[in-house]
Write a protein that holds these residues in place. Structure first.
Motif, PDB file in Angstrom:
ATOM      1  N   ILE A   1     -18.454  -5.056 -16.221  1.00 16.52           N
ATOM      2  CA  ILE A   1     -17.104  -5.591 -16.391  1.00 16.52           C
ATOM      3  C   ILE A   1     -16.483  -5.758 -15.008  1.00 16.52           C
ATOM      4  CG2 ILE A   1     -14.814  -5.168 -17.350  1.00 16.52           C
ATOM      5  CD1 ILE A   1     -16.178  -3.485 -19.524  1.00 16.52           C
ATOM      6  N   LYS A   2     -15.948  -6.933 -14.749  1.00 15.53           N
ATOM      7  CA  LYS A   2     -15.340  -7.207 -13.450  1.00 15.53           C
ATOM      8  C   LYS A   2     -13.891  -6.734 -13.447  1.00 15.53           C
ATOM      9  CE  LYS A   2     -18.238 -11.273 -12.571  1.00 15.53           C
ATOM     10  NZ  LYS A   2     -18.250 -12.733 -12.266  1.00 15.53           N
ATOM     11  N   ILE A   3     -13.578  -5.827 -12.538  1.00 18.32           N
ATOM     12  CA  ILE A   3     -12.209  -5.346 -12.398  1.00 18.32           C
ATOM     13  C   ILE A   3     -11.756  -5.574 -10.960  1.00 18.32           C
ATOM     14  CG2 ILE A   3     -12.464  -3.622 -14.213  1.00 18.32           C
ATOM     15  CD1 ILE A   3     -12.764  -1.509 -12.030  1.00 18.32           C
ATOM     16  N   TYR A   4     -10.451  -5.545 -10.774  1.00 20.26           N
ATOM     17  CA  TYR A   4      -9.903  -5.766  -9.440  1.00 20.26           C
ATOM     18  C   TYR A   4     -10.084  -4.522  -8.583  1.00 20.26           C
ATOM     19  CZ  TYR A   4      -6.568  -6.409  -5.657  1.00 20.26           C
ATOM     20  OH  TYR A   4      -5.985  -6.503  -4.411  1.00 20.26           O
ATOM     21  N   THR A   5     -10.649  -4.722  -7.386  1.00 21.61           N
ATOM     22  CA  THR A   5     -10.833  -3.647  -6.417  1.00 21.61           C
ATOM     23  C   THR A   5     -10.113  -4.031  -5.138  1.00 21.61           C
ATOM     24  OG1 THR A   5     -13.015  -3.139  -7.342  1.00 21.61           O
ATOM     25  CG2 THR A   5     -12.502  -2.240  -5.171  1.00 21.61           C
ATOM     26  N   PRO A   6      -9.107  -3.261  -4.720  1.00 26.37           N
ATOM     27  CA  PRO A   6      -8.369  -3.610  -3.498  1.00 26.37           C
ATOM     28  C   PRO A   6      -9.299  -3.667  -2.287  1.00 26.37           C
ATOM     29  CG  PRO A   6      -7.237  -1.896  -4.728  1.00 26.37           C
ATOM     30  CD  PRO A   6      -8.578  -2.056  -5.367  1.00 26.37           C
ATOM     31  N   PRO A   7      -9.135  -4.662  -1.430  1.00 22.20           N
ATOM     32  CA  PRO A   7      -9.981  -4.754  -0.228  1.00 22.20           C
ATOM     33  C   PRO A   7      -9.647  -3.627   0.747  1.00 22.20           C
ATOM     34  CG  PRO A   7      -8.240  -6.401  -0.161  1.00 22.20           C
ATOM     35  CD  PRO A   7      -8.160  -5.766  -1.513  1.00 22.20           C
ATOM     36  N   VAL A   8     -10.682  -3.129   1.423  1.00 23.94           N
ATOM     37  CA  VAL A   8     -10.518  -2.034   2.385  1.00 23.94           C
ATOM     38  C   VAL A   8     -10.390  -2.619   3.788  1.00 23.94           C
ATOM     39  CG1 VAL A   8     -11.551   0.050   3.355  1.00 23.94           C
ATOM     40  CG2 VAL A   8     -11.843  -0.481   0.914  1.00 23.94           C
ATOM     41  N   GLU A   9      -9.297  -2.285   4.470  1.00 19.73           N
ATOM     42  CA  GLU A   9      -9.066  -2.746   5.842  1.00 19.73           C
ATOM     43  C   GLU A   9      -9.699  -1.747   6.811  1.00 19.73           C
ATOM     44  OE1 GLU A   9      -7.764  -5.586   6.440  1.00 19.73           O
ATOM     45  OE2 GLU A   9      -6.970  -6.075   4.454  1.00 19.73           O
TER      46      GLU A   9
ATOM     47  N   VAL B   1      -4.958   3.248   6.607  1.00 17.85           N
ATOM     48  CA  VAL B   1      -4.838   2.342   5.455  1.00 17.85           C
ATOM     49  C   VAL B   1      -6.146   2.300   4.673  1.00 17.85           C
ATOM     50  CG1 VAL B   1      -4.464  -0.038   4.753  1.00 17.85           C
ATOM     51  CG2 VAL B   1      -3.069   0.957   6.574  1.00 17.85           C
ATOM     52  N   ALA B   2      -7.273   2.303   5.388  1.00 14.22           N
ATOM     53  CA  ALA B   2      -8.574   2.278   4.723  1.00 14.22           C
ATOM     54  C   ALA B   2      -8.779   3.519   3.867  1.00 14.22           C
ATOM     55  CB  ALA B   2      -9.690   2.154   5.761  1.00 14.22           C
TER      56      ALA B   2
ATOM     57  N   THR C   1      -6.657   3.210   0.770  1.00 17.63           N
ATOM     58  CA  THR C   1      -7.221   2.249  -0.178  1.00 17.63           C
ATOM     59  C   THR C   1      -8.423   2.843  -0.899  1.00 17.63           C
ATOM     60  OG1 THR C   1      -6.495   0.421   1.238  1.00 17.63           O
ATOM     61  CG2 THR C   1      -8.141  -0.067  -0.439  1.00 17.63           C
ATOM     62  N   LYS C   2      -9.273   3.563  -0.164  1.00 18.89           N
ATOM     63  CA  LYS C   2     -10.437   4.207  -0.789  1.00 18.89           C
ATOM     64  C   LYS C   2      -9.991   5.240  -1.811  1.00 18.89           C
ATOM     65  CE  LYS C   2     -13.507   3.526   3.176  1.00 18.89           C
ATOM     66  NZ  LYS C   2     -14.247   4.192   4.279  1.00 18.89           N
ATOM     67  N   ASN C   3      -8.906   5.950  -1.526  1.00 16.90           N
ATOM     68  CA  ASN C   3      -8.357   6.909  -2.477  1.00 16.90           C
ATOM     69  C   ASN C   3      -7.856   6.212  -3.727  1.00 16.90           C
ATOM     70  OD1 ASN C   3      -7.366   9.311  -3.571  1.00 16.90           O
ATOM     71  ND2 ASN C   3      -5.399   9.102  -2.516  1.00 16.90           N
ATOM     72  N   ILE C   4      -7.243   5.032  -3.534  1.00 16.18           N
ATOM     73  CA  ILE C   4      -6.766   4.244  -4.677  1.00 16.18           C
ATOM     74  C   ILE C   4      -7.939   3.772  -5.528  1.00 16.18           C
ATOM     75  CG2 ILE C   4      -5.706   2.039  -5.314  1.00 16.18           C
ATOM     76  CD1 ILE C   4      -3.743   2.428  -3.013  1.00 16.18           C
ATOM     77  N   ILE C   5      -8.992   3.272  -4.879  1.00 12.31           N
ATOM     78  CA  ILE C   5     -10.168   2.780  -5.607  1.00 12.31           C
ATOM     79  C   ILE C   5     -10.810   3.909  -6.407  1.00 12.31           C
ATOM     80  CG2 ILE C   5     -12.480   1.816  -5.328  1.00 12.31           C
ATOM     81  CD1 ILE C   5     -11.435   0.311  -2.878  1.00 12.31           C
ATOM     82  N   ALA C   6     -10.847   5.102  -5.822  1.00 13.82           N
ATOM     83  CA  ALA C   6     -11.439   6.246  -6.517  1.00 13.82           C
ATOM     84  C   ALA C   6     -10.640   6.654  -7.748  1.00 13.82           C
ATOM     85  CB  ALA C   6     -11.554   7.427  -5.555  1.00 13.82           C
TER      86      ALA C   6
ATOM     87  N   LEU D   1       0.307  -2.957  -7.033  1.00 12.37           N
ATOM     88  CA  LEU D   1       0.956  -4.128  -7.625  1.00 12.37           C
ATOM     89  C   LEU D   1       2.077  -4.683  -6.762  1.00 12.37           C
ATOM     90  CD1 LEU D   1       1.202  -3.003 -11.358  1.00 12.37           C
ATOM     91  CD2 LEU D   1      -0.375  -4.675 -10.395  1.00 12.37           C
ATOM     92  N   ILE D   2       2.789  -3.831  -6.044  1.00 13.59           N
ATOM     93  CA  ILE D   2       4.005  -4.274  -5.368  1.00 13.59           C
ATOM     94  C   ILE D   2       3.945  -4.100  -3.857  1.00 13.59           C
ATOM     95  CG2 ILE D   2       6.500  -3.959  -5.213  1.00 13.59           C
ATOM     96  CD1 ILE D   2       6.485  -3.017  -8.098  1.00 13.59           C
ATOM     97  N   ARG D   3       3.617  -2.923  -3.396  1.00  8.05           N
ATOM     98  CA  ARG D   3       3.844  -2.583  -1.999  1.00  8.05           C
ATOM     99  C   ARG D   3       2.706  -2.952  -1.052  1.00  8.05           C
ATOM    100  NH1 ARG D   3       6.820   3.349  -2.654  1.00  8.05           N
ATOM    101  NH2 ARG D   3       8.566   2.567  -3.914  1.00  8.05           N
ATOM    102  N   SER D   4       1.465  -2.854  -1.503  1.00  9.71           N
ATOM    103  CA  SER D   4       0.363  -3.043  -0.564  1.00  9.71           C
ATOM    104  C   SER D   4      -0.552  -4.221  -0.868  1.00  9.71           C
ATOM    105  CB  SER D   4      -0.482  -1.757  -0.489  1.00  9.71           C
ATOM    106  OG  SER D   4      -1.024  -1.447  -1.764  1.00  9.71           O
ATOM    107  N   HIS D   5      -0.690  -4.611  -2.159  1.00 18.39           N
ATOM    108  CA  HIS D   5      -1.709  -5.616  -2.490  1.00 18.39           C
ATOM    109  C   HIS D   5      -1.190  -6.745  -3.372  1.00 18.39           C
ATOM    110  CE1 HIS D   5      -4.229  -2.188  -1.226  1.00 18.39           C
ATOM    111  NE2 HIS D   5      -5.074  -3.120  -0.844  1.00 18.39           N
ATOM    112  N   MET D   6       0.119  -6.924  -3.488  1.00 20.27           N
ATOM    113  CA  MET D   6       0.631  -8.043  -4.277  1.00 20.27           C
ATOM    114  C   MET D   6       0.170  -9.374  -3.695  1.00 20.27           C
ATOM    115  SD  MET D   6       4.556  -9.203  -5.217  1.00 20.27           S
ATOM    116  CE  MET D   6       4.831  -7.986  -6.506  1.00 20.27           C
ATOM    117  N   LEU D   7       0.230  -9.516  -2.387  1.00 19.61           N
ATOM    118  CA  LEU D   7      -0.184 -10.769  -1.758  1.00 19.61           C
ATOM    119  C   LEU D   7      -1.674 -11.015  -1.977  1.00 19.61           C
ATOM    120  CD1 LEU D   7       0.866 -13.136  -0.107  1.00 19.61           C
ATOM    121  CD2 LEU D   7       0.238 -11.888   1.974  1.00 19.61           C
ATOM    122  N   ASP D   8      -2.476  -9.951  -1.926  1.00 16.33           N
ATOM    123  CA  ASP D   8      -3.910 -10.121  -2.172  1.00 16.33           C
ATOM    124  C   ASP D   8      -4.168 -10.513  -3.623  1.00 16.33           C
ATOM    125  OD1 ASP D   8      -6.774  -9.699  -1.221  1.00 16.33           O
ATOM    126  OD2 ASP D   8      -6.709  -8.374  -2.968  1.00 16.33           O
TER     127      ASP D   8
END
Length: 376
Positions: free
Chosen positions: A196-204, A210-211, A214-219, A267-274
């Motif tokens: 199943i394809k789900i959204y994964t925030p890109p890691v900078e 920040v990286a 983001t990894k903590n969010i993905i986990a 959704l709002i603060r870090s990855h809305m633009l992505d």
């Protein structure tokens, strides 16, 4: 040595342009009723965007077991930056015993928005395009503690290829911490096994802090949330959004209790633009490329009623209708034959009655003649 020419100022110019224009963001919430979708949306944007009373009224009126698409629009402003927000809700999804093809209206809506935007791009004037392409879809999962239901797997497969799909575990306060971790692990294993394809925030990678965040969010995916618009007081005197229990308070924004803050950041603060850019560059472009390869320029997209599956269902319905018409015609002919037979019987009885009356009249006339002759 020549000094800088000023290219470094372009991001500032870009920021000013974006600040002046504002932004548009479309969020879809999908899942069964009673999982706190309305509460989550209102808590996420710190305002009442959706009404509970309207939801209850709509469900009372909903007698045809179909999935609806409900659109709510709002304009939010913060520090002079305006956000045109659109919330897409799917009431009726998963609420019935037979949920076959319950996802069809949702998938059709997502495809329709890509189709509408593509057709608008082909017009001579494109200044006022209507864009309802969904940038993120929150799929709310019932906190059963077991794993994803077959309906969840099927729907998430369909949605993951069309939109940035974000799985969300509703009502996380019904779990103990260890049980919630096990439930998350089961869901992740199913998502991986079912591809199943789900959204994964890109890691900078160029920014370590920040990286790591983001990894903590993905986990933390799937995100667990607690919905509450009520202010409650904690044991240490703080006023927070949460739910009061005998053992204490389940806080909406506490990372020890749920992942609400992490999901809000995504959704709002870090990855809305992505989310917006990936919708444009990934999902929309994939749809556009597929349509351009399979149909001629300006040709309309085949609707679901044009697919073999629905054509077969339509033919079956036509066949049943024809058979029913034949049955009714036969019943009508039999009734008509009985009616004609009854008419013929009545006509014969009437004719026999007329003959009897004429015979009696003749006998009466003969009797009168004989009586007159006897008197003479």
């Amino acid at each position: 040595m020549t000094g800088p020419i000023g290219i470094v100022n372009l991001p500032d110019q870009r920021r000013k342009i974006v600040s002046k224009r504002g932004a548009a963001f479309t969020l879809m919430v999908c899942g069964e009723s009673g999982l706190g979708k309305t509460t989550f949306v209102n808590t996420l944007f710190s305002t009442t965007l959706k009404s509970y009373a309207d939801n209850r009224k709509r469900h009372r009126k909903q007698v045809d077991k179909t999935v609806e698409i409900e659109i709510t629009k709002a304009e939010l402003e913060e520090r002079f930056f305006k956000l045109q927000l659109t919330i897409i809700d799917t009431p009726g999804f998963g609420d019935y015993v037979n949920n076959n093809d319950a996802w069809a209206p949702i998938v059709e809506f997502l495809d329709d928005q890509h189709e509408s935007f593509m057709l608008q791009e082909q017009q001579p004037r494109r200044q006022e395009k209507i864009d309802l392409r969904v940038h993120a879809c929150l799929y709310f999962i019932r906190p059963s503690g077991h794993t994803l239901k077959p309906l969840d797997v099927e729907v998430m497969k369909k949605l993951g290829t069309r939109v940035n799909l974000i799985p969300v575990i509703a009502k996380a306060d019904t779990f103990a911490s260890a049980d919630l971790d096990k439930f998350k692990a089961r869901i992740r294993s199913v998502i991986e096994a079912q591809q199943i394809k789900i959204y994964t925030p890109p890691v900078e990678e160029d920014d370590i802090a920040v990286a790591d965040e983001t990894k903590n969010i993905i986990a933390s995916i799937p995100f667990s949330v607690i919905g509450s618009e009520t202010d409650v007081e904690t044991s240490d005197g703080r006023i927070v959004k949460g739910r009061q229990y005998p053992w204490g308070v389940a806080e909406v924004e506490s990372e020890q209790h749920c992942d609400f803050k992490k999901l809000r950041n995504v959704l709002i603060r870090s990855h809305m633009l992505d989310l917006i850019h990936s919708t444009e560059e990934k999902h929309y472009e994939a749809y556009r490329a597929q349509q351009m390869e399979t149909r001629k320029f300006g040709e309309s997209r085949p609707r679901k009623l044009d697919t073999p599956k629905f054509k077969e269902a339509e033919q079956e319905l036509r066949k049943r209708f024809t058979e029913q018409v034949k049955v009714e015609e036969l019943r009508f002919k039999q009734w008509e034959q009985r009616l004609l037979a009854e008419r013929d019987r009545l006509n014969k009885d009437l004719e026999t009655t007329h003959l009897s009356i004429k015979s009696l009249e003749t006998d009466l006339e003969n009797l009168r003649l004989n009586s007159g002759r006897a008197r003479r």
